[in-house]
Design a protein around this motif. Structure first.
Motif, PDB file in Angstrom:
ATOM      1  N   ARG A  53       0.867  -1.180   0.000  1.00 44.30           N
ATOM      2  CA  ARG A  53       0.000   0.000   0.000  1.00 44.30           C
ATOM      3  C   ARG A  53       0.906   1.232   0.000  1.00 44.30           C
ATOM      4  O   ARG A  53       1.778   1.363   0.861  1.00 44.30           O
ATOM      5  CB  ARG A  53      -0.892   0.017   1.230  1.00 44.30           C
ATOM      6  N   PRO A  54       0.706   2.137  -0.970  1.00 43.38           N
ATOM      7  CA  PRO A  54       1.549   3.339  -1.009  1.00 43.38           C
ATOM      8  C   PRO A  54       1.269   4.259   0.182  1.00 43.38           C
ATOM      9  O   PRO A  54       0.125   4.462   0.558  1.00 43.38           O
ATOM     10  CB  PRO A  54       1.170   4.011  -2.327  1.00 43.38           C
ATOM     11  N   LEU A  55       2.332   4.772   0.772  1.00 44.09           N
ATOM     12  CA  LEU A  55       2.223   5.734   1.864  1.00 44.09           C
ATOM     13  C   LEU A  55       2.563   7.145   1.391  1.00 44.09           C
ATOM     14  O   LEU A  55       2.146   8.119   2.001  1.00 44.09           O
ATOM     15  CB  LEU A  55       3.157   5.347   3.019  1.00 44.09           C
ATOM     16  N   THR A  56       3.325   7.231   0.318  1.00 46.94           N
ATOM     17  CA  THR A  56       3.715   8.517  -0.251  1.00 46.94           C
ATOM     18  C   THR A  56       2.584   9.027  -1.125  1.00 46.94           C
ATOM     19  O   THR A  56       2.137   8.331  -2.037  1.00 46.94           O
ATOM     20  CB  THR A  56       4.997   8.365  -1.102  1.00 46.94           C
ATOM     21  N   LYS A  57       2.118  10.215  -0.829  1.00 46.87           N
ATOM     22  CA  LYS A  57       1.054  10.828  -1.645  1.00 46.87           C
ATOM     23  C   LYS A  57       1.661  11.342  -2.943  1.00 46.87           C
ATOM     24  O   LYS A  57       2.620  12.102  -2.928  1.00 46.87           O
ATOM     25  CB  LYS A  57       0.410  11.997  -0.893  1.00 46.87           C
TER      26      LYS A  57
END
Length: 105
Positions: A53-57
């Motif tokens: 799951r990406p955490l960086t927007k």
């Protein structure tokens, strides 16, 4: 990622809660949370997939959706993550992930 552990050590360590940092096509860091590791057999053989799951927007990256990466090898034989490009295969791995969630694994 830890200097003394390779990618597979990190992915299969149930106690590891460190984020995984990958680099996009523009050499920008993208931070991910590991959600699951899915072994999956295809016609070409067995592969390992990481559900992250990406955490960086970032623009164009939906942080509410997981992404499917295939564990591959670099030129030195070290494990690395590659975005799974085959949409049908991504869907099958995602379905396997959902089945494991239902079983509580």
């Amino acid at each position: 990622m830890s200097e003394d552990k390779n990618l597979l050590d990190i992915l299969f360590d149930r106690d590891n809660d460190d984020t995984i940092v990958l680099y996009d096509e523009y050499d920008q860091e993208v931070e991910f949370e590991q959600v699951a590791v899915i072994p999956y057999k295809t016609r070409k053989g067995r592969n390992i997939y990481a559900v992250l799951r990406p955490l960086t927007k970032r623009e164009g990256l939906d942080n509410d959706k997981v992404q499917i990466f295939r564990v591959d090898e670099d030129d030195d034989g070290e494990p690395m993550l590659c975005v799974e490009e085959d949409e049908k295969l991504r869907k099958r791995v995602y379905i396997k992930y959902l089945e494991l969630l239902d079983k509580g694994e």
